[in-house]
Design a protein around this motif. Sequence first.
Motif, short mmCIF file in Angstrom:
data_model
loop_
_atom_site.label_atom_id
_atom_site.label_comp_id
_atom_site.label_asym_id
_atom_site.label_seq_id
_atom_site.Cartn_x
_atom_site.Cartn_y
_atom_site.Cartn_z
N SER A 5 15.08 48.82 -0.06
CA SER A 5 15.38 49.76 -1.13
C SER A 5 16.04 49.04 -2.30
CB SER A 5 16.32 50.87 -0.62
OG SER A 5 16.61 51.82 -1.63
N ASN A 7 18.52 49.95 -5.41
CA ASN A 7 19.45 51.04 -5.70
C ASN A 7 20.21 50.75 -6.99
OD1 ASN A 7 18.96 51.98 -2.85
ND2 ASN A 7 20.06 50.09 -2.42
N LYS A 27 25.27 54.39 -5.92
CA LYS A 27 23.93 53.92 -6.24
C LYS A 27 22.90 54.82 -5.56
CE LYS A 27 25.81 50.03 -7.89
NZ LYS A 27 26.03 49.83 -9.35
N GLU A 28 21.75 54.97 -6.21
CA GLU A 28 20.67 55.78 -5.66
C GLU A 28 19.39 54.97 -5.61
OE1 GLU A 28 21.04 58.75 -4.45
OE2 GLU A 28 23.12 59.07 -5.11
N PRO A 29 18.59 55.12 -4.56
CA PRO A 29 17.32 54.41 -4.48
C PRO A 29 16.36 54.82 -5.60
CG PRO A 29 17.94 55.32 -2.33
CD PRO A 29 18.86 55.93 -3.34
N ASP A 44 21.35 49.96 -14.06
CA ASP A 44 22.54 49.75 -13.24
C ASP A 44 23.65 49.17 -14.10
OD1 ASP A 44 23.58 49.83 -10.41
OD2 ASP A 44 24.05 47.76 -10.92
N SER A 80 22.74 56.96 3.47
CA SER A 80 21.46 56.74 2.82
C SER A 80 21.52 55.37 2.17
CB SER A 80 21.16 57.83 1.78
OG SER A 80 22.17 57.85 0.78
N TRP A 81 20.37 54.78 1.89
CA TRP A 81 20.37 53.45 1.28
C TRP A 81 21.19 53.43 0.00
CZ3 TRP A 81 19.12 51.42 5.41
CH2 TRP A 81 17.94 51.61 6.11
N GLY A 82 21.97 52.39 -0.19
CA GLY A 82 22.87 52.29 -1.33
C GLY A 82 24.27 52.78 -1.04
N LYS A 83 24.53 53.21 0.20
CA LYS A 83 25.83 53.78 0.55
C LYS A 83 26.97 52.80 0.30
CE LYS A 83 28.52 56.93 2.58
NZ LYS A 83 28.69 58.31 2.09
N ASN A 87 22.83 46.92 -4.57
CA ASN A 87 21.62 47.01 -5.38
C ASN A 87 20.37 46.85 -4.54
OD1 ASN A 87 23.63 45.14 -7.41
ND2 ASN A 87 22.88 47.11 -8.16
N THR A 89 18.94 46.81 -0.56
CA THR A 89 19.05 46.95 0.88
C THR A 89 17.95 46.08 1.48
OG1 THR A 89 19.67 49.27 0.49
CG2 THR A 89 19.26 48.60 2.77
#
Length: 215
Positions: A5, A7, A27-29, A44, A80-83, A87, A89
């Motif tokens: 991912s 993010n 951060k969000e995917p 970002d 979730s990815w980015g937890k 940047n 995963t």
Amino acid sequence: MRIVSVNVGQPREVAWKGMKVHTGIFKEPVNIPVTLNRLNFAGDQQADLTVHGGAAKAVYAYPAEHYEYWREKLPDVSFSWGKFGENLTTEGLTEDELCIGDRLRIGTAVLMVTQPRMPCYKLALRFDRDDMIKRFLVSLRSGFYFSVVEEGVVQAGSKVEVLSRDPHCVGVADIVRLYLGQAHDPELLHRAMSVSALPQDWKADLPLRARMEGA
């Protein structure tokens, strides 16, 4: 080895312990190719550039394999990815295998491993747990920072290729162990001090910590 991912996120203001905190840890995917320049992914940004970001911390990566560990340790936390504010995963990269100074091609970009992550209070904020910084450190699951050698484009699913290994062979986890006093190894410390990719603040701090542990 691949990217699970990518993010990104812009700094936001959040309430925590009666304070307003400006942070970029959320951060969000994103599911599209993302351009990576010398200091950031497109979309970002870091909030406090005195301790985050910069050329030696342009990209933070965290292994997807660690998420299962944290799910077991923190069953009430939603993951979730980015937890962890990463940047990238990653899959197939670990702190024990990657060495400071290693160069990797990720997507069309070339990155160099520079240092482990030392968490600040914003990780505790992200997880809403006062013990999260200690848990993170003692787990030795630090993730790793990269500098950007060549700009490029990265997306989820991008392959990761190791282009070169630093000859000193100082792992990311070795730096964390030296920092925590878990590696009383003068030869390892000497090799770490010889790695050109390791930032100067680490080279100033590690010998001091070694002397404190030996006192």
